[in-house]
Write an enzyme that holds these catalytic residues in place. Sequence first.
Site, PDB file in Angstrom:
ATOM      1  N   ASP A 132      -5.741   1.906  -4.312  1.00  0.00           N
ATOM      2  CA  ASP A 132      -6.998   1.660  -3.606  1.00  0.00           C
ATOM      3  C   ASP A 132      -7.423   2.883  -2.789  1.00  0.00           C
ATOM      4  O   ASP A 132      -8.535   2.949  -2.304  1.00  0.00           O
ATOM      5  CB  ASP A 132      -6.935   0.400  -2.733  1.00  0.00           C
ATOM      6  CG  ASP A 132      -5.907   0.468  -1.613  1.00  0.00           C
ATOM      7  OD1 ASP A 132      -5.121   1.437  -1.567  1.00  0.00           O
ATOM      8  OD2 ASP A 132      -5.873  -0.474  -0.794  1.00  0.00           O
ATOM      9  N   ASP A 155      -2.501   6.157  -4.274  1.00  0.00           N
ATOM     10  CA  ASP A 155      -1.353   5.497  -3.662  1.00  0.00           C
ATOM     11  C   ASP A 155      -0.828   4.385  -4.571  1.00  0.00           C
ATOM     12  O   ASP A 155      -1.413   4.125  -5.635  1.00  0.00           O
ATOM     13  CB  ASP A 155      -1.711   4.996  -2.262  1.00  0.00           C
ATOM     14  CG  ASP A 155      -2.740   3.877  -2.252  1.00  0.00           C
ATOM     15  OD1 ASP A 155      -3.415   3.676  -3.278  1.00  0.00           O
ATOM     16  OD2 ASP A 155      -2.872   3.206  -1.216  1.00  0.00           O
ATOM     17  N   SER A 182       0.826  -1.207   0.000  1.00  0.00           N
ATOM     18  CA  SER A 182       0.000   0.000   0.000  1.00  0.00           C
ATOM     19  C   SER A 182       0.862   1.258   0.000  1.00  0.00           C
ATOM     20  O   SER A 182       1.648   1.468  -0.912  1.00  0.00           O
ATOM     21  CB  SER A 182      -0.963  -0.036   1.190  1.00  0.00           C
ATOM     22  OG  SER A 182      -1.892   1.009   1.118  1.00  0.00           O
ATOM     23  N   ASP A 222      -0.895   1.155  -4.872  1.00  0.00           N
ATOM     24  CA  ASP A 222      -1.760   0.081  -5.402  1.00  0.00           C
ATOM     25  C   ASP A 222      -3.143   0.585  -5.782  1.00  0.00           C
ATOM     26  O   ASP A 222      -4.041  -0.204  -6.085  1.00  0.00           O
ATOM     27  CB  ASP A 222      -1.850  -1.086  -4.425  1.00  0.00           C
ATOM     28  CG  ASP A 222      -2.562  -0.740  -3.127  1.00  0.00           C
ATOM     29  OD1 ASP A 222      -2.387   0.385  -2.638  1.00  0.00           O
ATOM     30  OD2 ASP A 222      -3.280  -1.602  -2.591  1.00  0.00           O
TER      31      ASP A 222
END
Length: 575
Positions: A304, A300, A147, A302
């Site tokens: 999400d 960010d 993340s 990834d």
Amino acid sequence: MDQEIKAKVDQWLEGSYDQDTKNEIKRLLQDNPTEAADSFYKELEFGTGGLRGIMGVGTNRMNKYTIGMATQGLANYLKKTVGGQEMKAAIAYDSRNNSDYFAEVTAKVFAANGIKVYLFDSLRPTPELSFAIRHLGCHTGVVLTASHNPKEYNGYKAYWADGGQLVPPHDKNVITEVQQIHSIEDVKWEGNEDLIEKISKEVDEPYLEMLEGNAISPETIKAEKDLKIVFTSIHGTGIVMVPEILKRLGFENVHVVEEQKEPNGNFPTVVYPNPEEAEALSIALKQAKELDADILLGTDPDADRVGIAIKNHKGEWVLLNGNQTAALLFNYVIENRKAEGLAKDNDFVCKTIVTTDLIDEFAKQQGMACYNVLTGFKFIAEVIKEKEGKENFIIGGEESYGYLVGDAVRDKDAVASAAMICEMAAHAKHQGKSLFDQLIDIYVKYGFYKEKLISITKKGMSGAEEIATMMKELRANPPASINGSELLEVRDYQSGIAKNIKTGEETAIDLPKSNVLQFFTADGSKISARPSGTEPKIKFYFSVNAKLDNKADFDKVDADLNDRIEGIIADMKLR
């Protein structure tokens, strides 16, 4: 070196680990014995969300072997629960260093266990992995990502057949299976690689079509197609999907931040690849100012979570926090679904217990259910699953910049959120307003809610003990008042009991047990204390509110609420 640590080191040096790994261990022992000890002093724990840690050699690091052992445990659980039919898994990875390699390792271990694997051929956002699990009829899924953590980290997030992260009973059961893998000899590393199928467009297209279908007012987008948007992927996976969905929706004036466009696990232009941090959006903000943009968005690594910046009522650029963005987004989706005739009688929304209670007000006044869950998007996904076929989920979110529109994905989705945020900005502009104008309108209509989060980090091996002591003291000796306001209620999610301080009456909290405390005071303040599950820190969430009679009073009420929060922080001696 501690004898127990030395025994683990010797096991790696003498075992069937690859030579590069052994050479690196020897180098650490010689050059940095402290780092060597930290790499082996414990096992990298497979928690309810999977693995997350610093990359490197050793039992306490993210590497081929710790990932292989985790995957073997997950495969063993899969065989016990769905064995006897074709088992299927989907795998995706982000732009972090080694994510692609770790994804290959994961795929090979699954395949060696007879599990059909759908492996994305290049980096993809985490929400697309969640979508792929359901779209391809998989029983599980894994995404390799840490993340928003610093570049030294990587992670392994495990999902179940509903596309959500592991929840009870699967989370504990998988952990049990992973804990049974005591050696790399217990892992099936090679075999059946013909079971690995590379995927790309066959999932990309349905995912993008689903996102297009989320649009509430395509006509508004068409009318405001020149909305000036600045987007940064902060060297992550957002670049794969966000510009594409904005283009497909009809936005023609999208400016991608070139310096941060290229996926790069070293995140060279930022200290911390987190859209919650102002520094991470500083380059994009400079460009937004130069272009006189309408809105800035940043995702960010990834993709999400998404952060946004807009101009306030004074024409100054400001970064909105996650609660402000959630308030705008929930309000837009709820009100405009009604305006467009899309609303259903059984619509519901969902949020976490530390996310702004302004959303509860929207739902109450609109006659709509709002479910509150523990922190972690997997609990929102669990509610969607429980209500499927009975109630209609429309939007969910948490204050840490994670939102979900529609139920085709079962995790926070910055791609879907970015699309809806831009539609929302277009709608405001079409009405001759800014998003900040809309936010103030919301405060006038529903009440001015202001929130703040502070994190206290306690590093080292003693950090966890210090945090545990803080929580123990808060439980044993709750304050009689906070910032001069009488304490009315304490909710202890670990004991599962909410206590009325005046009457002593106790009621059960209908949520899973969790190490969270909440204090409610007579002036409407709410303070939540929650140790982090992934980092050595404790988080305190503050929420205060007041009536805002008109727009002209915004600055005064805003300052008053800020003073109340600072007063609470000082009174609780958190600074």
